[in-house]
Design a protein around this motif. Structure first.
Motif, PDB file in Angstrom:
ATOM      1  N   LEU A 194      68.202  22.138  11.186  1.00  0.00           N
ATOM      2  CA  LEU A 194      69.353  21.288  10.876  1.00  0.00           C
ATOM      3  C   LEU A 194      69.900  21.685   9.515  1.00  0.00           C
ATOM      4  O   LEU A 194      69.169  21.666   8.519  1.00  0.00           O
ATOM      5  CB  LEU A 194      68.934  19.816  10.878  1.00  0.00           C
ATOM      6  CG  LEU A 194      70.017  18.785  10.544  1.00  0.00           C
ATOM      7  CD1 LEU A 194      71.197  18.867  11.507  1.00  0.00           C
ATOM      8  CD2 LEU A 194      69.437  17.374  10.541  1.00  0.00           C
ATOM      9  N   GLY A 195      71.190  22.036   9.467  1.00  0.00           N
ATOM     10  CA  GLY A 195      71.760  22.528   8.210  1.00  0.00           C
ATOM     11  C   GLY A 195      71.136  23.874   7.880  1.00  0.00           C
ATOM     12  O   GLY A 195      70.846  24.678   8.765  1.00  0.00           O
ATOM     13  N   GLN A 196      70.925  24.127   6.590  1.00  0.00           N
ATOM     14  CA  GLN A 196      70.194  25.320   6.123  1.00  0.00           C
ATOM     15  C   GLN A 196      70.787  26.638   6.629  1.00  0.00           C
ATOM     16  O   GLN A 196      70.074  27.642   6.770  1.00  0.00           O
ATOM     17  CB  GLN A 196      68.706  25.237   6.521  1.00  0.00           C
ATOM     18  CG  GLN A 196      67.976  24.051   5.897  1.00  0.00           C
ATOM     19  CD  GLN A 196      66.535  23.971   6.339  1.00  0.00           C
ATOM     20  OE1 GLN A 196      66.240  23.541   7.442  1.00  0.00           O
ATOM     21  NE2 GLN A 196      65.639  24.380   5.468  1.00  0.00           N
ATOM     22  N   ALA A 197      72.101  26.653   6.890  1.00  0.00           N
ATOM     23  CA  ALA A 197      72.730  27.888   7.381  1.00  0.00           C
ATOM     24  C   ALA A 197      72.558  29.020   6.379  1.00  0.00           C
ATOM     25  O   ALA A 197      72.286  30.165   6.758  1.00  0.00           O
ATOM     26  CB  ALA A 197      74.211  27.648   7.661  1.00  0.00           C
ATOM     27  N   ARG A 198      72.699  28.692   5.092  1.00  0.00           N
ATOM     28  CA  ARG A 198      72.601  29.753   4.080  1.00  0.00           C
ATOM     29  C   ARG A 198      71.187  30.323   4.026  1.00  0.00           C
ATOM     30  O   ARG A 198      71.005  31.546   3.952  1.00  0.00           O
ATOM     31  CB  ARG A 198      73.033  29.219   2.713  1.00  0.00           C
ATOM     32  CG  ARG A 198      73.136  30.308   1.654  1.00  0.00           C
ATOM     33  CD  ARG A 198      73.859  29.807   0.437  1.00  0.00           C
ATOM     34  NE  ARG A 198      75.193  29.355   0.791  1.00  0.00           N
ATOM     35  CZ  ARG A 198      75.930  28.528   0.047  1.00  0.00           C
ATOM     36  NH1 ARG A 198      75.453  28.078  -1.103  1.00  0.00           N
ATOM     37  NH2 ARG A 198      77.140  28.171   0.438  1.00  0.00           N
ATOM     38  N   ASP A 199      70.195  29.454   4.066  1.00  0.00           N
ATOM     39  CA  ASP A 199      68.805  29.932   4.092  1.00  0.00           C
ATOM     40  C   ASP A 199      68.564  30.811   5.319  1.00  0.00           C
ATOM     41  O   ASP A 199      67.883  31.836   5.242  1.00  0.00           O
ATOM     42  CB  ASP A 199      67.828  28.749   4.102  1.00  0.00           C
ATOM     43  CG  ASP A 199      67.280  28.430   2.712  1.00  0.00           C
ATOM     44  OD1 ASP A 199      67.582  29.192   1.773  1.00  0.00           O
ATOM     45  OD2 ASP A 199      66.551  27.425   2.572  1.00  0.00           O
ATOM     46  N   ALA A 200      69.128  30.387   6.454  1.00  0.00           N
ATOM     47  CA  ALA A 200      68.957  31.171   7.689  1.00  0.00           C
ATOM     48  C   ALA A 200      69.566  32.560   7.537  1.00  0.00           C
ATOM     49  O   ALA A 200      68.981  33.564   7.962  1.00  0.00           O
ATOM     50  CB  ALA A 200      69.583  30.436   8.866  1.00  0.00           C
ATOM     51  N   MET A 201      70.753  32.632   6.920  1.00  0.00           N
ATOM     52  CA  MET A 201      71.400  33.930   6.697  1.00  0.00           C
ATOM     53  C   MET A 201      70.581  34.802   5.754  1.00  0.00           C
ATOM     54  O   MET A 201      70.347  35.985   6.017  1.00  0.00           O
ATOM     55  CB  MET A 201      72.803  33.718   6.123  1.00  0.00           C
ATOM     56  CG  MET A 201      73.790  33.098   7.084  1.00  0.00           C
ATOM     57  SD  MET A 201      75.443  33.070   6.306  1.00  0.00           S
ATOM     58  CE  MET A 201      76.353  32.099   7.497  1.00  0.00           C
ATOM     59  N   ILE A 202      70.150  34.202   4.644  1.00  0.00           N
ATOM     60  CA  ILE A 202      69.399  34.961   3.636  1.00  0.00           C
ATOM     61  C   ILE A 202      68.052  35.429   4.202  1.00  0.00           C
ATOM     62  O   ILE A 202      67.586  36.529   3.905  1.00  0.00           O
ATOM     63  CB  ILE A 202      69.214  34.121   2.351  1.00  0.00           C
ATOM     64  CG1 ILE A 202      70.571  33.894   1.661  1.00  0.00           C
ATOM     65  CG2 ILE A 202      68.241  34.791   1.376  1.00  0.00           C
ATOM     66  CD1 ILE A 202      70.550  32.863   0.539  1.00  0.00           C
ATOM     67  N   ALA A 203      67.446  34.591   5.052  1.00  0.00           N
ATOM     68  CA  ALA A 203      66.147  34.927   5.646  1.00  0.00           C
ATOM     69  C   ALA A 203      66.240  36.062   6.665  1.00  0.00           C
ATOM     70  O   ALA A 203      65.252  36.722   6.965  1.00  0.00           O
ATOM     71  CB  ALA A 203      65.556  33.688   6.315  1.00  0.00           C
ATOM     72  N   SER A 204      67.445  36.275   7.185  1.00  0.00           N
ATOM     73  CA  SER A 204      67.614  37.225   8.291  1.00  0.00           C
ATOM     74  C   SER A 204      67.722  38.669   7.809  1.00  0.00           C
ATOM     75  O   SER A 204      67.967  38.943   6.630  1.00  0.00           O
ATOM     76  CB  SER A 204      68.877  36.874   9.076  1.00  0.00           C
ATOM     77  OG  SER A 204      70.031  37.189   8.315  1.00  0.00           O
TER      78      SER A 204
END
Length: 383
Positions: free
Chosen positions: A260-270
């Motif tokens: 939920l949310g955390q789009a930026r973390d998801a991008m950076i983690a990828s």
């Protein structure tokens, strides 16, 4: 000013909510007792905005798609304008959502209320003559991108390039390991972030294609993990229900993570990102991750856009660079086999030249946008 500053502000979608929240925070630092109200999402409300209506009402994309939502949108507009005419703010700021906000701004300006439009409509890409309507509706336009200035100068419409708040917030070298730890992802496996869009219509069209892409990519890149960030609780519930039916096994064995949310973390983690075209492509660029952008419009909207749209690209990284840095797929090209064909090489390529260009573009947008936008809004109040 002896009384508290009063500011009206409206954002119509998640990206505008983030921009407006940064502006509100900058204004609150200068005027802690300012009264700020309008329409906003979670970020704006957390920054100190009282939202009079649910922002979800306005989160509709596409020329044709808006029609079915028109009655509720017009009702909100009528009530909002009546509220601000009865309780005039010192300035009204419409953040993006030009089809809604410019109409509100025009009516308020006609009643003597000063107006600012934050995020230039895409006059550089299509319907340039809209700039006359923009001039009639606003006292000033605040823009995110340096290439917009020349169009406004051409028509002598007051414009200020402020940069982009995301460019200020995202580090030039984001920390992949920390982001993976935050999201509970493997530290050493390839990761694809999948962002099928923040609007309901985008999700309906792109989620099935993206989930099938995950299955096909997984067949070729067997140790790959996937993370899907949902823009809000509405979207989380919709995506979760779909995944349980169409990718239940991947959810259960934690190959696929829904957050939920955390789009930026998801991008950076990828390592690589698959996403719906929109502001998210700018965020992905600032996170320095190679990506494939996709979009599907209704057939009628697409036909109309083919006639009207004049820019050579539709994704922000390509528009900012003036060249094709990332693959951008539209309409019938958005199908799983094609997406996999574009995604797979990005996991094994040396992407250094691409990421260096992303860094150059990041620096160009890193201008202290929240403070510059607040400067411009206060100037308009006291002009």
């Amino acid at each position: 000013m002896s009384r508290p500053l009063r500011i009206g502000i409206v954002a119509g979608e998640p990206s505008g909510d983030v921009l407006a929240a940064g502006l509100i925070a900058a204004l609150k630092r200068r005027y802690p007792d300012a009264i700020i109200e309008g329409i906003g999402g979670d970020h704006m409300q957390a920054a100190g905005c009282h939202s009079l209506f649910d922002m979800e009402t306005l989160s509709v994309m596409g020329l044709v798609e808006v029609l079915s939502h028109l009655p509720s949108i017009l009702k909100v507009k009528k009530q909002l304008v009546a509220h601000f005419i009865a309780n005039p703010p010192d300035v009204f700021v419409g953040v993006d959502a030009p089809d809604f906000n410019l109409r509100v701004e025009k009516e308020l300006k006609a009643h003597g209320i000063k107006t600012v439009h934050y995020v230039s409509p895409t006059v550089w890409a299509w319907r340039e003559k809209r700039i006359h309507k923009i001039a009639a509706a606003t006292n000033r336009v605040l823009g995110l991108f340096p290439f917009e200035q020349q169009v406004y100068d051409k028509y002598q419409v007051p414009y200020r390039f402020v940069g982009h708040t995301m460019a200020d917030l995202i580090p030039l070298q984001p920390d992949k390991l920390a982001a993976r730890q935050n999201l509970g992802l493997s530290e050493d496996k390839p990761v694809l972030a999948v962002l099928p869009g923040s609007r309901g219509g985008e999700l309906k069209v792109l989620l099935p294609v993206f989930v099938e892409t995950i299955h096909q990519l997984r067949a070729q890149l067997t140790d790959c993990e996937f993370v899907i960030p949902a823009a809000n609780q509405y979207r989380f519930d919709t995506i979760q229900a779909y995944l349980k039916e169409h990718a239940g096994e991947l959810l259960e064995n934690q190959t696929l993570h829904l957050v939920l949310g955390q789009a930026r973390d998801a991008m950076i983690a990828s390592d690589v990102i698959l996403l719906a075209s929109g502001t998210a492509t700018l965020e992905a660029m600032l996170c320095k991750r190679p990506m494939v952008a996709a979009y599907k419009l209704s057939a009628l909207t697409h036909k109309m856009m083919q006639r009207l749209y004049k820019a050579p690209y539709f994704t922000l990284p390509n528009l900012l660079a003036g060249e094709r840095l990332i693959p951008e797929l539209l309409q019938d090209d958005v199908e799983p086999e094609n997406l996999v064909a574009h995604l797979l090489p990005l996991f094994t390529s040396n992407n250094e030249a691409l990421l260096a260009r992303f860094t150059e573009l990041h620096l160009a947008l890193k201008q202290g946008a929240d403070e510059r936008a607040a400067d411009a809004v206060i100037e308009v109040v006291y002009e």
